[in-house]
Design a protein around this motif. Structure first.
Motif, short mmCIF file in Angstrom:
data_model
loop_
_atom_site.label_atom_id
_atom_site.label_comp_id
_atom_site.label_asym_id
_atom_site.label_seq_id
_atom_site.Cartn_x
_atom_site.Cartn_y
_atom_site.Cartn_z
N THR A 369 0.84 -1.20 0.00
CA THR A 369 0.00 0.00 0.00
C THR A 369 0.87 1.25 0.00
OG1 THR A 369 -0.11 -0.28 2.39
CG2 THR A 369 -2.04 -1.00 1.10
N GLY A 370 2.08 1.12 -0.46
CA GLY A 370 2.94 2.31 -0.56
C GLY A 370 4.14 2.26 0.37
N ASN A 371 4.42 1.08 0.93
CA ASN A 371 5.55 0.97 1.86
C ASN A 371 6.87 0.71 1.15
OD1 ASN A 371 4.40 1.36 4.35
ND2 ASN A 371 3.64 -0.74 4.44
N PHE A 372 6.78 0.30 -0.10
CA PHE A 372 8.01 -0.16 -0.75
C PHE A 372 8.50 0.76 -1.84
CE2 PHE A 372 6.75 -4.53 0.71
CZ PHE A 372 7.84 -4.69 1.55
N LYS A 373 9.82 0.79 -1.95
CA LYS A 373 10.51 1.42 -3.07
C LYS A 373 11.44 0.37 -3.65
CE LYS A 373 11.88 5.79 -1.21
NZ LYS A 373 12.77 6.91 -1.39
N ILE A 374 11.82 0.56 -4.89
CA ILE A 374 12.78 -0.35 -5.50
C ILE A 374 14.05 -0.37 -4.65
CG2 ILE A 374 14.25 -0.74 -7.52
CD1 ILE A 374 11.44 -0.91 -8.43
N GLY A 375 14.57 -1.53 -4.38
CA GLY A 375 15.83 -1.63 -3.63
C GLY A 375 15.63 -1.85 -2.14
N ASP A 376 14.39 -1.75 -1.65
CA ASP A 376 14.15 -1.96 -0.21
C ASP A 376 14.52 -3.39 0.20
OD1 ASP A 376 13.38 0.55 0.41
OD2 ASP A 376 11.22 0.15 0.41
N THR A 377 15.04 -3.48 1.41
CA THR A 377 15.50 -4.78 1.91
C THR A 377 14.65 -5.23 3.09
OG1 THR A 377 17.75 -4.34 1.16
CG2 THR A 377 17.51 -5.96 2.91
N LEU A 378 14.30 -6.51 3.12
CA LEU A 378 13.62 -7.10 4.28
C LEU A 378 14.57 -8.12 4.93
CD1 LEU A 378 10.03 -7.94 2.91
CD2 LEU A 378 10.68 -6.03 4.37
N THR A 379 14.60 -8.14 6.25
CA THR A 379 15.48 -9.08 6.95
C THR A 379 14.75 -9.63 8.16
OG1 THR A 379 16.40 -7.48 8.50
CG2 THR A 379 17.50 -7.64 6.37
N GLU A 380 15.45 -10.45 8.95
CA GLU A 380 14.87 -10.92 10.22
C GLU A 380 15.34 -10.03 11.36
OE1 GLU A 380 14.60 -15.01 11.30
OE2 GLU A 380 14.25 -15.62 9.23
N GLY A 381 15.75 -8.82 11.07
CA GLY A 381 16.11 -7.90 12.14
C GLY A 381 17.41 -7.17 11.89
N GLU A 382 18.29 -7.78 11.12
CA GLU A 382 19.59 -7.14 10.88
C GLU A 382 19.42 -5.91 9.98
OE1 GLU A 382 24.06 -8.51 9.44
OE2 GLU A 382 22.44 -9.96 9.43
N ASP A 383 20.29 -4.91 10.21
CA ASP A 383 20.22 -3.69 9.40
C ASP A 383 21.23 -3.74 8.27
OD1 ASP A 383 18.18 -2.21 10.40
OD2 ASP A 383 19.39 -1.29 11.99
N PHE A 384 20.79 -4.07 7.10
CA PHE A 384 21.65 -3.91 5.91
C PHE A 384 20.78 -3.74 4.68
CE2 PHE A 384 21.49 -8.68 6.33
CZ PHE A 384 20.81 -8.96 5.16
N PHE A 385 21.39 -3.21 3.64
CA PHE A 385 20.72 -3.06 2.35
C PHE A 385 21.39 -3.94 1.33
CE2 PHE A 385 19.48 1.40 3.58
CZ PHE A 385 18.12 1.18 3.45
N TYR A 386 20.63 -4.60 0.51
CA TYR A 386 21.23 -5.24 -0.66
C TYR A 386 21.69 -4.16 -1.62
CZ TYR A 386 20.48 -9.95 0.74
OH TYR A 386 20.59 -11.12 1.41
N THR A 387 22.93 -4.29 -2.08
CA THR A 387 23.46 -3.29 -3.01
C THR A 387 23.42 -3.86 -4.43
OG1 THR A 387 25.67 -4.12 -2.58
CG2 THR A 387 24.97 -2.21 -1.32
N GLY A 388 23.76 -3.03 -5.37
CA GLY A 388 23.78 -3.51 -6.75
C GLY A 388 22.41 -3.43 -7.41
N ILE A 389 21.54 -2.54 -6.90
CA ILE A 389 20.24 -2.34 -7.55
C ILE A 389 20.15 -0.85 -7.90
CG2 ILE A 389 17.74 -2.81 -7.38
CD1 ILE A 389 19.15 -4.13 -4.52
N PRO A 390 21.03 -0.41 -8.78
CA PRO A 390 21.14 1.03 -9.02
C PRO A 390 20.06 1.57 -9.94
CG PRO A 390 22.65 -0.15 -10.43
CD PRO A 390 21.94 -1.19 -9.61
N SER A 391 19.90 2.89 -9.90
CA SER A 391 19.18 3.56 -10.98
C SER A 391 20.24 3.97 -11.98
CB SER A 391 18.50 4.83 -10.47
OG SER A 391 17.51 4.51 -9.56
N PHE A 392 19.92 3.81 -13.25
CA PHE A 392 20.86 4.26 -14.27
C PHE A 392 20.42 5.63 -14.75
CE2 PHE A 392 21.04 -0.29 -14.21
CZ PHE A 392 22.39 -0.55 -14.32
N SER A 393 21.36 6.34 -15.35
CA SER A 393 20.98 7.66 -15.85
C SER A 393 19.90 7.53 -16.91
CB SER A 393 22.19 8.35 -16.46
OG SER A 393 21.73 9.52 -17.12
#
Ligand code: G4P
Length: 533
Positions: A369-393
């Protein structure tokens, strides 16, 4: 390591090609082999295409091109294959690039008549950036195409990847007799049959090419050519080194004809034998192997309004580790809140099945319902982002002109939501309020205009801006960045996350600014900002 069996069972990949090379046809044949569809022609036929597996959106039905990306899962020889479909149209290339971040390997289809085309080149660049393993399928061998070795050379040179032929074609066009499988050492004889599902009747095992059975089957002249070809290939290429394939350095090549379901099964069999299982993935803090017990995954695609009556969106989650479970709370890292999903589903396009669990390599559809953006990460509690999901020019920039001031709020909301989905990128003029949309293709502006009106009741027009590229700018020296931003304020904007972007009018301007401002770094993707949480 609890889920080792599940991980080893999965292969997640995409088929990519220049439009018309045969991606849809090949997809269909795979689905036939996997038992996911029953009739040849089901995906391809124009009439049924209206409801074809990747036709989610109204606009897509209108235009008959694949705007959406969908996921098709099927089982073949006990391997669970997740095939991520990508829009073929070049105007939706960014969508395709992002899908490539969610797969572990790709099959690249090249038309034997046209050879390497524009879109093939660009898609391959993205694969190279990520060292994605690639298998090449040279399609339409039933047509008078280019010479087989010229094609191999062209693909190697243009796509900058070493090839390794796995099959060898015997002629092409009306003289096409089939392929010899160098790995299985058998001859597959061609019969034109667009309805065929399996064609192993025409396979002749030939362990030694010097045997007279080859002459019997092909005639002396073609048998002699094949012997020569095989010798040449053996001398030049030797055995396939699967490690090189897995590192994206060598691409195995198959020749065939998708429409005749010829050479497809050979490729699929090789694919399940050598294609990578879900791979470890980089995050902002460490590499996460798929075997980790704890769940993690990222959103690579957001799709709005599958049902036009509801304003719901579907976020596509690629599971990277552990076990995703229905109704279990997971940590939404960017929002720092826990979320759960009561109706996650797997795909067979419109036929959605609610699922209870999913494992690394799977793609899960989440109602959003509007919680997500491209590149958002879900985990079991740890704080990190998956990288390598860039926007290109983006490549085309247009200012948004509001045509109905009474609907300003709707327009703004629509722009935000559509750009969250990754349909386009939204920039705001530095120190001003001007909204600039950046896309890779003109068609996307039509999609945006159409959707803003249909879904948000907002009407707008676009005014072309004279920019050719957006570069994210950073500097180790905040003062230098500040000065540059002020001096060049006409060409500066911020992206949706507030990061500074330089909008260049031309390559010349960009190069000039780069050499005049050695303390400013110009980045062609937004990736730079994702490296830290
Ligand atoms: P795409 O998804 O990459 O855009 O390509 P698609 O599969 O739609 O194929 C493009 C055209 O090429 C189709 O013809 C398809 O039938 C044809 N095609 C695919 N594989 C082969 C092949 O091995 N040999 C030959 N000769 N043709 C092939 P179309 O006329 O555009 O569509 P349709 O009328 O056949 O549906």
């Amino acid at each position: 390591m609890k889920y080792n069996n599940e991980i080893h069972k999965r292969r997640t990949f995409a088929i990519i090609s220049h439009p018309d090379a045969g991606k849809t046809t090949l997809t269909e044949k795979f689905l036939l082999f996997g038992g996911a569809i029953q009739t040849a022609g089901a995906v391809k036929s124009n009439k049924i295409k209206k409801h074809a597996t990747s036709d989610f959106m109204e606009i897509e039905r209108q235009r008959g091109i694949s705007v959406a990306t969908s996921v098709m899962s099927f089982e073949y020889k006990n391997i669970l294959i997740n095939l991520l479909d990508t829009p073929g149209h070049k105007d939706f290339a960014e969508d395709t690039y992002r899908t490539l971040t969610a797969v572990d390997s790709v099959i690249l289809v090249v038309d034997s008549v046209n050879g390497v085309e524009d879109q093939t080149r660009r898609l391959m660049e993205v694969c190279r950036m990520r060292d994605t393993p690639v298998i090449v399928f040279i399609n339409k061998m039933d047509r008078d195409g280019k010479n087989r070795f010229d094609l191999l050379e062209e693909i190697e040179n243009e796509l900058k990847i070493s090839l390794h032929p796995m099959t060898l074609p015997i002629n092409s066009g009306k003289d096409f007799k089939g392929v010899y499988n160098l790995y299985d050492k058998n001859l597959l004889l061609f019969t034109a049959n667009t309805k065929a599902i399996a064609d192993d009747d025409d396979t002749v095992s030939i362990s030694d090419l010097s045997l007279p059975v080859l002459d019997e089957k092909l005639g002396e002249k073609d048998a002699a050519i094949l012997r020569e070809d095989a010798e040449l290939v053996d001398g030049v290429y030797g055995e396939l080194n699967t490690t090189d394939y897995l590192n994206g350095k060598v691409a195995p090549v198959f020749f065939g004809s998708a429409i005749n379901n010829f050479g497809v099964r050979e490729m699929l069999d090789t694919f399940i034998r050598i294609a990578p299982i879900p791979r470890p993935r980089a995050t902002s803090v460490r590499e996460v192997p798929p075997t980790e017990d704890k769940f993690s995954g990222f959103i690579f695609k957001i799709h709005a309004n599958l049902d036009p009556k509801h304003r719901d969106r579907i976020a596509f989650l690629r599971v990277c580790s552990g076990r995703f479970e229905r109704n279990k709370y997971f940590h939404h890292v960017r929002l720092d809140k826990d979320v759960r999903f009561s109706n996650p589903y797997t795909f067979m396009a419109r036929d959605k099945d609610v699922i209870e669990e999913a494992f690394a390599g799977d793609v899960v559809g989440l109602f959003d319902t509007g919680n997500f953006k491209i590149g958002d990460t879900l985990t079991e509690g740890e704080d990190f982002f998956y990288t390598g999901i860039p926007s290109f020019s983006p490549e085309i920039f247009k200012e948004v002109i509001n045509k109905d001031p009474m609907k300003t709020k709707q327009l703004e909301k629509g722009l935000l939501q559509l750009t969250d989905e990754g349909v386009a990128q939204l920039f705001t003029q530095f120190g001003g309020n001007k909204k600039i949309i950046g896309c890779v293709g003109d068609l996307q502006f039509e999609v945006i205009q159409y959707r803003l009106l249909q879904e948000y009741g907002a009407s707008c027009e676009f005014r072309t801006m004279p920019y050719y590229k957006a570069c994210w700018i950073t500097s180790a020296d905040p003062k230098k960045l500040d000065d540059f931003t002020r001096f060049k304020s006409n060409n500066i904007a911020t992206d949706k996350d507030g990061h500074l972007v330089y909008l260049a009018q031309s390559e010349w301007f960009l190069n000039t600014e780069r050499s005049n401002n050695p303390d400013i770094e110009f980045h062609f993707t937004s990736e730079i900002h994702k490296e830290t949480v």
